[in-house]
Design a protein around this motif. Structure first.
Motif, short mmCIF file in Angstrom:
data_model
loop_
_atom_site.label_atom_id
_atom_site.label_comp_id
_atom_site.label_asym_id
_atom_site.label_seq_id
_atom_site.Cartn_x
_atom_site.Cartn_y
_atom_site.Cartn_z
N UNK A 225 0.81 -1.21 0.00
CA UNK A 225 0.00 0.00 0.00
C UNK A 225 0.86 1.28 0.00
N UNK A 226 1.76 1.37 0.97
CA UNK A 226 2.55 2.61 1.09
C UNK A 226 3.41 2.81 -0.16
N UNK A 227 3.33 4.00 -0.73
CA UNK A 227 4.14 4.32 -1.90
C UNK A 227 3.74 3.55 -3.14
N UNK A 228 2.52 2.99 -3.16
CA UNK A 228 2.10 2.15 -4.27
C UNK A 228 2.08 2.89 -5.61
N UNK A 229 2.29 2.10 -6.67
CA UNK A 229 2.17 2.62 -8.04
C UNK A 229 1.02 1.91 -8.75
N UNK A 230 0.59 2.52 -9.85
CA UNK A 230 -0.45 1.86 -10.65
C UNK A 230 0.09 0.59 -11.27
N UNK A 231 -0.77 -0.39 -11.47
CA UNK A 231 -0.39 -1.64 -12.11
C UNK A 231 -1.41 -1.92 -13.19
N UNK A 232 -0.93 -2.32 -14.38
CA UNK A 232 -1.85 -2.53 -15.51
C UNK A 232 -2.62 -3.83 -15.43
N UNK A 233 -2.16 -4.75 -14.61
CA UNK A 233 -2.74 -6.09 -14.65
C UNK A 233 -4.20 -6.09 -14.21
N UNK A 234 -4.99 -6.96 -14.85
CA UNK A 234 -6.41 -7.02 -14.46
C UNK A 234 -6.57 -7.73 -13.12
#
Ligand code: JFZ
Length: 426
Positions: free
Chosen positions: A316-325
């Motif tokens: 959660x902390x510092x998370x980035x977007x991820x393309x995976x469904x």
């Protein structure tokens, strides 16, 4: 010479690291236990409402306890109402006598909050309502132009006080910039809002006082942060955003006596994860009682979130977007080449995610610490197997997957290629 404003990317770093904050709505209205809009909603005359200040002692308000609860929940910052639409200040002000310092409490609750939050290692935000219902000029600016002007001047003076008297504040959370219902504002656009409050000047002053401050978008100017309310909706990449939400029904941010629809812990966690998946933050509200005590329903939920973040915080902390469904089962966050699959609906011994265009090196279930078997099949299907039959954690379980490259979603050659098992190139 004033310091130069700090570059946006630099200023907003802590905010992206944080992902989770606690909002606090507390004021005179808390005594009436019918939400923070009670004065206006029930049309309580200003003098009658002001009598509440004689009873507002905050005898049980304990800033260290409150910030301890927030830190224990895994939150990294707080935003507290310095004053709401009723105009009652929880701080010392030279331009108003309607404050907790000059009435029954005789305390600067904001000072106490700032000190305790810093001690607890939390970033500090100030909620400030521009509008003040005590001014007839708010409702009828054409009829009472002097009153409207006074109200705007008061706002400028108080924002300056707030940013001068409490050291470095991390976030300024404006609210209440909008035109009154049925009032004299002919133009309800954001441009008109910013003109009415002289927001450009106000925010310029704020940034001179504090070059690294984050300012939200509710003074009519976009500034640094979008503020979706009661829903979790991502802004475009690169733009900071924060979704604020009540735990109970949407009608009340201030204490409501009987509030039967509290969200469950898994609901709150899904909101938090959804925010993190969109590179945004979740600002979850608490509304302490009139005397300052925090209600059991809120404490229990916050403790549960803290327990979960203790295990799964890295997702959660510092998370980035991820393309995976996420498929049927949940949502992804990412940190570089590491993907985190947050499972909301535990599928049993096998979990499948299609269209993964990166090689999975290893996988681990964070709630048990156990390695998970992972293989890849046609159409980029990532198959996790040998999972426990029942969800090991009752709320949300996270599988961490280390990939050989940034986990991207397979681009499908054509819409039917998957039928042949050849959806993408890998
Ligand atoms: C405002 C306040 O009126 C409310 O009391 C609380 O403080 C909340 C956090 O903010 O309410 C709003 C503000 C904006 C919208 C809706 C309610 N909006 O943009 O839809």
């Amino acid at each position: 010479m004033p310091e130069q404003p700090v570059d946006y990317v630099e200023r907003i770093k802590w905010f992206h690291q944080a992902r989770f904050g606690i909002f606090v709505h507390w004021g005179l209205y808390s005594l009436l236990e019918r939400g923070e809009w009670v004065m206006y909603r029930e049309r309580i005359p200003a003098d009658e409402y002001a009598e509440l200040a004689g009873r507002f002692t905050g005898g049980e308000f304990d800033a260290e306890k409150m910030t301890g609860i927030a830190a224990g929940a895994g939150a990294k910052y707080m935003v507290m109402t310095t004053r709401h639409h009723d105009g009652f200040c929880l701080f010392d002000s030279k331009v108003s006598d309607f404050t907790s310092v000059k009435t029954a409490a005789g305390r600067d609750f904001i000072g106490e909050y700032v000190e305790a939050a810093r001690k607890a290692g939390l970033r500090v935000g100030f909620y400030y309502s521009l509008l003040d219902w005590r001014f007839p000029g708010y409702f009828e600016p054409d009829k009472y132009p002097d009153s409207a002007r006074e109200m705007v001047e008061q706002a400028h003076a108080q924002v300056e006080e707030l940013l001068s008297n409490y050291g470095k504040i991390d976030a300024l959370w404006y609210d209440g910039g909008w035109a009154a219902d049925g009032g004299g504002w002919k133009d309800t656009s954001r441009t008109a809002m910013a003109e009415f409050w002289r927001s450009a000047e106000l925010n310029h002053m704020a940034r001179e006082k504090n070059p690294s401050i984050l300012i939200n978008n509710r003074s009519g100017l976009d500034e640094d942060l979008d503020t979706p309310e009661q829903h979790v909706t991502a802004s475009e990449p690169g733009r900071g955003w924060e979704s604020c939400m009540t735990m109970g029904d949407s009608c009340g941010w201030g204490f409501i006596r009987n509030n039967p629809n509290f969200k469950t812990v898994p609901q709150l966690l899904q909101h938090l994860v959804t925010a993190a998946a969109g590179e945004g933050n979740y600002l979850l509200n608490i509304g302490p009682r009139g005397d300052g005590r925090i209600r059991r329903e809120e404490k229990e939920r916050l403790a549960a979130l803290g327990e979960w973040l203790g295990i799964n915080g890295e997702a959660v902390y510092g998370s980035q977007r991820c393309e995976l469904p996420g498929g049927m089962i949940g949502a992804w966050t990412r940190s570089g080449r590491t993907g985190y699959l947050h499972i909301f609906r535990w599928p049993g011994e096998e979990a499948v995610i299609p269209l993964v265009a990166a090689k999975a090196l290893s996988a681990k279930l964070l709630s048990t610490g156990e390695d998970v078997e992972v293989r890849q099949e046609h159409n980029g299907r990532l198959v996790f197997s040998g999972l426990p039959k029942e969800p090991p954690h009752p709320y949300v379980n996270v599988i961490r997957v280390d990939f050989a490259a940034e986990p991207q979603r397979m681009v499908e050659k054509d819409a039917a290629a998957w039928l042949e098992g050849r959806a993408g190139d890998r």
